[in-house]
Each structure stands twice: as C-alpha cells, then as structure tokens.
Design a protein around this motif. Structure first.
Motif, PDB file in Angstrom:
ATOM      1  N   ARG A   9     -23.218  46.228  -6.730  1.00  0.00           N
ATOM      2  CA  ARG A   9     -22.385  45.919  -7.899  1.00  0.00           C
ATOM      3  C   ARG A   9     -22.292  47.129  -8.836  1.00  0.00           C
ATOM      4  N   LEU A  10     -23.411  47.812  -9.035  1.00  0.00           N
ATOM      5  CA  LEU A  10     -23.396  48.999  -9.896  1.00  0.00           C
ATOM      6  C   LEU A  10     -22.566  50.115  -9.277  1.00  0.00           C
ATOM      7  N   PHE A  11     -22.723  50.326  -7.988  1.00  0.00           N
ATOM      8  CA  PHE A  11     -21.975  51.390  -7.318  1.00  0.00           C
ATOM      9  C   PHE A  11     -20.474  51.145  -7.451  1.00  0.00           C
ATOM     10  N   ARG A  12     -20.044  49.887  -7.231  1.00  0.00           N
ATOM     11  CA  ARG A  12     -18.617  49.585  -7.296  1.00  0.00           C
ATOM     12  C   ARG A  12     -18.075  49.707  -8.711  1.00  0.00           C
ATOM     13  N   GLU A  40     -14.578  23.247 -10.385  1.00  0.00           N
ATOM     14  CA  GLU A  40     -14.776  24.664 -10.670  1.00  0.00           C
ATOM     15  C   GLU A  40     -14.917  24.883 -12.171  1.00  0.00           C
ATOM     16  N   LEU A  41     -15.826  25.780 -12.536  1.00  0.00           N
ATOM     17  CA  LEU A  41     -16.003  26.210 -13.918  1.00  0.00           C
ATOM     18  C   LEU A  41     -15.666  27.692 -13.993  1.00  0.00           C
ATOM     19  N   ALA A  42     -14.762  28.055 -14.881  1.00  0.00           N
ATOM     20  CA  ALA A  42     -14.294  29.445 -14.980  1.00  0.00           C
ATOM     21  C   ALA A  42     -14.397  29.918 -16.423  1.00  0.00           C
ATOM     22  N   ASP A  43     -14.776  31.185 -16.590  1.00  0.00           N
ATOM     23  CA  ASP A  43     -14.842  31.788 -17.919  1.00  0.00           C
ATOM     24  C   ASP A  43     -14.716  33.296 -17.783  1.00  0.00           C
ATOM     25  N   ASN A  44     -14.657  33.987 -18.932  1.00  0.00           N
ATOM     26  CA  ASN A  44     -14.623  35.450 -18.976  1.00  0.00           C
ATOM     27  C   ASN A  44     -15.613  35.917 -20.036  1.00  0.00           C
ATOM     28  N   PRO A  45     -15.826  37.224 -20.178  1.00  0.00           N
ATOM     29  CA  PRO A  45     -16.823  37.678 -21.158  1.00  0.00           C
ATOM     30  C   PRO A  45     -16.547  37.215 -22.580  1.00  0.00           C
ATOM     31  N   LEU A  46     -15.277  37.198 -23.009  1.00  0.00           N
ATOM     32  CA  LEU A  46     -14.968  36.719 -24.355  1.00  0.00           C
ATOM     33  C   LEU A  46     -15.344  35.248 -24.522  1.00  0.00           C
ATOM     34  N   GLN A  47     -15.034  34.456 -23.524  1.00  0.00           N
ATOM     35  CA  GLN A  47     -15.348  33.033 -23.609  1.00  0.00           C
ATOM     36  C   GLN A  47     -16.852  32.781 -23.553  1.00  0.00           C
ATOM     37  N   ARG A  48     -17.571  33.618 -22.823  1.00  0.00           N
ATOM     38  CA  ARG A  48     -19.020  33.423 -22.765  1.00  0.00           C
ATOM     39  C   ARG A  48     -19.678  33.733 -24.106  1.00  0.00           C
ATOM     40  N   THR A  49     -19.070  34.605 -24.925  1.00  0.00           N
ATOM     41  CA  THR A  49     -19.640  34.866 -26.246  1.00  0.00           C
ATOM     42  C   THR A  49     -19.579  33.637 -27.142  1.00  0.00           C
ATOM     43  N   ARG A  50     -18.625  32.737 -26.881  1.00  0.00           N
ATOM     44  CA  ARG A  50     -18.501  31.505 -27.658  1.00  0.00           C
ATOM     45  C   ARG A  50     -18.905  30.279 -26.852  1.00  0.00           C
ATOM     46  N   ILE A  59     -21.677  50.352 -16.229  1.00  0.00           N
ATOM     47  CA  ILE A  59     -23.091  49.991 -16.063  1.00  0.00           C
ATOM     48  C   ILE A  59     -23.352  48.561 -16.518  1.00  0.00           C
ATOM     49  N   PRO A  60     -23.018  48.191 -17.778  1.00  0.00           N
ATOM     50  CA  PRO A  60     -23.235  46.775 -18.145  1.00  0.00           C
ATOM     51  C   PRO A  60     -22.367  45.820 -17.337  1.00  0.00           C
ATOM     52  N   LEU A  61     -21.178  46.290 -16.930  1.00  0.00           N
ATOM     53  CA  LEU A  61     -20.318  45.422 -16.114  1.00  0.00           C
ATOM     54  C   LEU A  61     -20.975  45.124 -14.772  1.00  0.00           C
ATOM     55  N   GLY A  62     -21.530  46.134 -14.120  1.00  0.00           N
ATOM     56  CA  GLY A  62     -22.187  45.912 -12.829  1.00  0.00           C
ATOM     57  C   GLY A  62     -23.407  45.013 -12.948  1.00  0.00           C
TER      58      GLY A  62
END
Length: 632
Positions: A491-494, A425-435, A526-529
């Motif tokens: 995804r946008l609706f949620r 498994e490969l896991a990350d979050n938005p902060l980690q994806r920036t780097r 919006i960007p999250l969805g």
C-alpha cells in the motif's frame, strides 16, 4: 344416478334403486359389545343436515339398532342402508361432502382483472414529456423563423406541436394493461401494435416515480422490472396512473408474485388476497370469514433536516456547480448553429478581441472573482442538490419488502423484496470519517441500476445507520482480521512510488515547480498508504462474511455466507513473492464480486474452507482438519 321417488319410503325401493344391504355386524364384534347397552346413536353423514328427514319431519333422538326391522318407513335408515340415489360409501374419507372443499386442495387461483387504461390525464402528461425532447430544436426553429420570417420553420414547429397533442390522445386510447392470475399484460399501439406479457413470478421489483408535473396532477409512473429485463431498462412502464392505482398495483403484483414463488405448504404473505384460508367447516361456530388486512408498515427511518448538511462531506455534491457549468457550455455548443442565425460570428469574434485587448486586467480580475465566488458557493450548491435528491427520505418495511422513498421534484419509491437482499454495503471517505458519517446500500439479487435503486440510507450519522442495520437487516457481529505486513508495504509503495518517480523525472528535465508539486504528493502518500492498510480486513461471524478495503473511497461489504457461489484467488508476480493474494467472493447479487485485498494466501485458503468447506476442500492439495478454521 336418478332422484328417489318421493312416494317410495327409504329402504323400500327396488333392486335398481337401493343398494344391497350390508350384513348386520356380528353380535360378538366390537359394534355389539355389552348386550345390555342402549343402541348407538346414528351419526349423520358428513355434509348433510343431521336433522333432515325424507318427509321433512324432526329426526329421532336415537337410531334403530343395526339390522333391526322397523315397520315404520319414516325413521332414519339403519347403518348399511343409504339413500336410494346414493352409492354405497366404501371410503368416507375419499368422498367429501358436497360443498366442502378437499382439505388437500390448494387455494383457488386469483381472479383475472379486466383491462385497465391509463389515467385520462395522460392526454396532458404525454405531450409534455414529448415536448421535453423537442423543446430545444422547436425553440430554435421559432426564434430563427421569427428573426428571418421563415414560414417553413414556423409551420414545421406548429405541426410538431399539434402532433404532440394528438399523441397524448392516441396514448390514452390505445394503452391497456391487465393483471392476470399468473402474468401481467400490456397492450399498446395504434399502427404498430405490441403486446407484452410478464410472468408474475419473474418480477424483480415495482418502482413508483412521480415528477413535479405528475404530483401536481395526482399521478404516478409505475416501472416493473422482470428477470429478463437486463441492464437498467424496465420490462413494463405505466405512464401514468393515479397514485392510488399505483400503490394498488405495486402491492398486488408483489403479493401475487410471492404467492406463486412460495414453496408448497409455506404460509402465504401477509395481506395476500390469494392466500389459502381455512375451510368454512374448519372454523369455530360463529366465526366470520376473515378479512384481508393491508400489509403492515414499519417505518425505520425518516430523514431529519440536519442530515442535509452532510452533503458538504461528499465530493460528488461539492462538484455540482462545475457540472452545471459544463451542462450550460454543452447546451451552448450544441445550439451554436441556431444562435449563429441571429448574430454574425465574425462581428462577435471582433468584439471579443477588442474587449480582450483593452481590458485584460479587468477580465483577469473578473475571472478570479468568479472562481472565488464559485468556491464559496460550492457548499451551498451541494446542500441544495443533496436536498433535492433526498428530500423526505423514508425507509420502511411494507409486508415482506423494504421501501425507500425520496425526492423533492421527482418523488421516487423503490421496493426491494427482503428475501432478495443478501447483504449490505457501508461506504465512506476521509471527510465523512472525520464526522463519523457513512452511507448504506443493499446487496440485492437481480437488480438493475444498483447505484440508485439499492440505496437504503444517504450519508448520515454512523450510529444511526448501524441502528437501522440492526432493525432492518442483519448486522455483522464479528471482527475483521488484519492483513499481513506485506500488505502494508504494498500500500505504501503504490501511494508513494508513482509520485516519487514523476518528481525525479521533472527535476531531471528542469521542471522544478512540477518536481516540487510531485514531491509534496509523494509525502502525502505516506498517510494515505497507512490508512489504506488499516482499512483492509475480512471476517466471518458464523453467518455473515465481511470484507473491507479502500481509503479515499472505503467500502465494507457484508454478505450472507450461503449467498457465496465461488471463491477466486488472484496473484500477480509481486504478490506471489510476498505470499499474499486478492481473495474474490463471488456472489450472485450486488456487484457480483467482493475482494479481500492482499490477504495472506494460506490464511485466506483456510478462511474460505472454514466457511464453505464442501466447495473449497476438493481443490486443496492437503485436506485441512474437519473443524471450521474460518470461524472466529
């Protein structure tokens, strides 16, 4: 069978001592081809010395012709004549020579070891481990007893301390363990005795941990997890043995387990002392008996110091100060009774009220300063806690297992058998994806406490992590298929609808600050969805299946196709209208199920049918074509 009389020459014994002679071969037969040919040399009997004679003299160069009479009893008997004490050999292949093992027999079982004890230093570590659980009540008893001069409290604390010292001696004298041919046994107890037997073939893992105290004394704790362990508890625990003994036990248990579970005829693991070796008769002349080599080690990764800075990209480590504050407050709350014995609660409350009334502005300023200081120190706490947990992280391969070692104060070594690793498994979050950072963990069958034990690499550079996957595991070489437009709408609706509804409700009730806050969160949805939709995907490269989903916590699972034991399609009412479904891959490893969220229903059925056709096709209303439609 009786031994031959040395005074009677071979071939001259009575009817009860020598076997009947075989008829001489026909002169026209194959044995007599070529009348002028010299007599054939008599072949020595397998397992006997070719130069041996009954009288101890040298063997002749040639043997007499079959059936020929010889007045001299000393020469070797002709074919068809056997020693007086030997039965006729009707099938040489079925009568192996003495001392030579049957080629078809398996290796002898490994010897059983004698019982061992824990290290004598257990008499030091055992009381200290018990003291950790009693230090708070004992400390409170000592403080309260000293403050009020209560001999009963002081006496009970002294008795408890003496009991802990005795417990260390009892643990050392009564704890025994032994590695048998097919099982591992633990025997312990003085008054209530217990004996635990763990079959070696059911061992799932052998972990080694060393706290700061153990490392100072050169000790380690061995934890053995078996198939019947269940949950996160281990089946056997040796606390504590020497570091060398811990390494020996880990290697020995895993090698014997691999030898017991290996198929018949399969090569034994490297360095297995129980592995079958060639028989002495099958080795070339002059070759020495092979020595057992230690399992080869291949170091895949040693954590560089710069990786500790990746801790600031993890929200869990950034919140470490708040967790520490919560622990301190919880400790104070649990021991208020003990503290109340030293201070008068009414006086303390009165003093607090006076301070609050006279210095409200000062208290507010101090509170704001503390919060700002805490925010500044959050990255520092994150790096420190991250370094303590992952200090010296090393990933290596030892024999047929992957070993991950880490920890500053408590050093931990986790061993994962390579044959039980069914993916990663490969896991990350938005902060980690920036780097471009990612975390790697293994998908392993029958592993408890997967959150920590399955970790193969901490948060680090994605390129380095993928290089380790290429070397130590199997990389996914395919591409992920995008999900339909209906998945983007969902995804946008949620991400937007809940905050929009809360903003409208707050505006109706007149809570305008809250309405503004919820409206901002709806805009951020919006960007999250969109990011959640872009993260969706599933694919198959001919051997590995991969599914990915999530945004704030994005996970991509890669599993072997032959590890899939079932498929499940789940649809809500809205998903059925959008013709999408959640496709669950049931795997007997890791989390047990991995989901392709909002995949096109018809395409997902064809995808699953192309990977495991015999499993899926019997449930289809219309049989798909024979080719693998799920293959790329």
């Amino acid at each position: 069978m009786t031994a031959p009389d040395p005074a009677v020459p071979e071939g001259a014994g009575g009817a009860d001592a020598a076997p009947p002679e075989r008829p001489a071969p026909d002169a026209a037969g194959p044995a007599a081809e070529g009348a002028g040919a010299p007599p054939a040399e008599a072949a020595p009997r397998p397992g006997t010395d070719a130069a041996a004679r009954p009288d101890g003299g040298p063997a002749p160069d040639t043997a007499p012709a079959p059936g020929a009479e010889d007045a001299d009893p000393d020469p070797d008997p002709a074919p068809g004549h056997e020693d007086a004490d030997r039965a006729p050999d009707t099938d040489p292949a079925s009568d192996p020579a003495p001392g030579v093992e049957d080629a078809g027999a398996g290796p002898p079982p490994p010897p059983e070891e004698p019982e061992h004890r824990l290290s004598p230093l257990t008499m030091v570590t055992a009381p200290i481990s018990y003291l950790k659980g009693l230090i708070v009540p004992m400390g409170a008893a000592v403080i309260a007893g000293s403050y009020n001069v209560n001999p009963w409290l002081l006496g009970s604390a002294a008795v408890a301390f003496a009991g802990m010292l005795v417990s260390g001696l009892v643990t050392y004298r009564t704890f025994h363990y032994r590695v048998g041919a097919e099982r591992f046994e633990i025997r312990k107890g003085l008054i209530s005795r217990s004996r635990r037997t763990i079959p070696l073939e059911r061992i799932r893992g052998v972990d080694i941990t060393s706290t700061l105290l153990h490392r100072a004394l050169g000790l380690s704790v061995v934890k053995i997890e078996a198939a019947a362990g269940g949950g996160g508890s281990e089946e056997g625990k040796l606390d504590a043995v020497s570091r060398a003994e811990a390494d020996r036990l880990r290697d020995l248990l895993l090698r014997r387990k691999a030898a017991l579970t290996a198929p018949q005829g399969a090569p034994a693991p490297d360095g297995d002392p129980t592995a079958a070796q060639p028989a002495e008769a099958d080795r070339p002349p002059g070759e020495q008996h092979p020595t057992v080599a230690e399992p080869a080690e291949t170091v895949y990764f040693t954590m560089p110091r710069t990786w500790y800075l990746y801790a600031v990209l993890s929200l869990a480590y950034l919140l470490t100060p708040f967790a520490a504050i919560a622990a301190v407050l919880g400790f104070i709350g649990q021991n208020l009774d003990g503290l109340g014995a030293m201070f008068d609660p009414e006086e303390a409350v009165t003093a607090a009220e006076e301070i609050a009334q006279s210095a409200t502005i000062v208290l507010v300023g101090l509170l704001v300063a503390a919060v700002l200081l805490l925010l500044v120190l959050m990255p520092v706490f994150a790096v420190v806690s991250y370094a303590i947990t992952h200090w010296g992280f090393t990933l290596l391969r030892r024999g047929d297992s992957l070993v991950a070692e880490r920890g500053l104060f408590t050093r931990r070594s986790v061993t994962l058998e390579h044959r039980r690793i069914r993916g990663h498994e490969l896991a990350d979050n938005p902060l980690q994806r920036t780097r471009s950072a990612v975390r790697l963990s293994a998908i392993v069958t029958g592993l408890g406490d997967t959150a920590t034990r399955a970790a193969l690499l901490p948060i680090g550079d994605r390129a380095t992590v993928m290089g380790i996957v290429d070397r130590a595991l199997a990389p996914f070489t395919g591409t992920l298929r995008p999900h339909p437009a209906a998945a983007r709408s969902r995804r946008l609706f949620r991400a937007i609808a809940p905050w929009t509804a809360l903003a409208a409700a707050a505006a109706v009730w007149g809570a305008y600050p809250a309405a503004i806050l919820f409206a901002v969160l709806a805009l951020l949805g919006i960007p999250l969805g969109i990011d959640r939709y872009r993260s969706l995907g599933h694919g198959f490269d001919g051997r590995l299946v991969s599914v990915r989903s999530g945004s704030l916590s994005r996970d991509q699972a890669v599993v072997e196709s032959d590890a899939i034991i079932g498929w499940t399609w789940k649809q809500s009412l809205f998903q059925r209208r959008a013709e999408v479904a959640n496709l669950h891959l049931s795997v007997g490893a890791g989390a047990g199920s991995y989901v392709a969220v909002d995949a096109d229903f018809a395409e997902s059925v064809a995808f699953a049918s192309g990977i495991t056709g015999p499993m899926v096709r019997p449930f289809l209303a219309e049989q798909p074509p024979g080719e693998r439609t799920g293959a790329p």
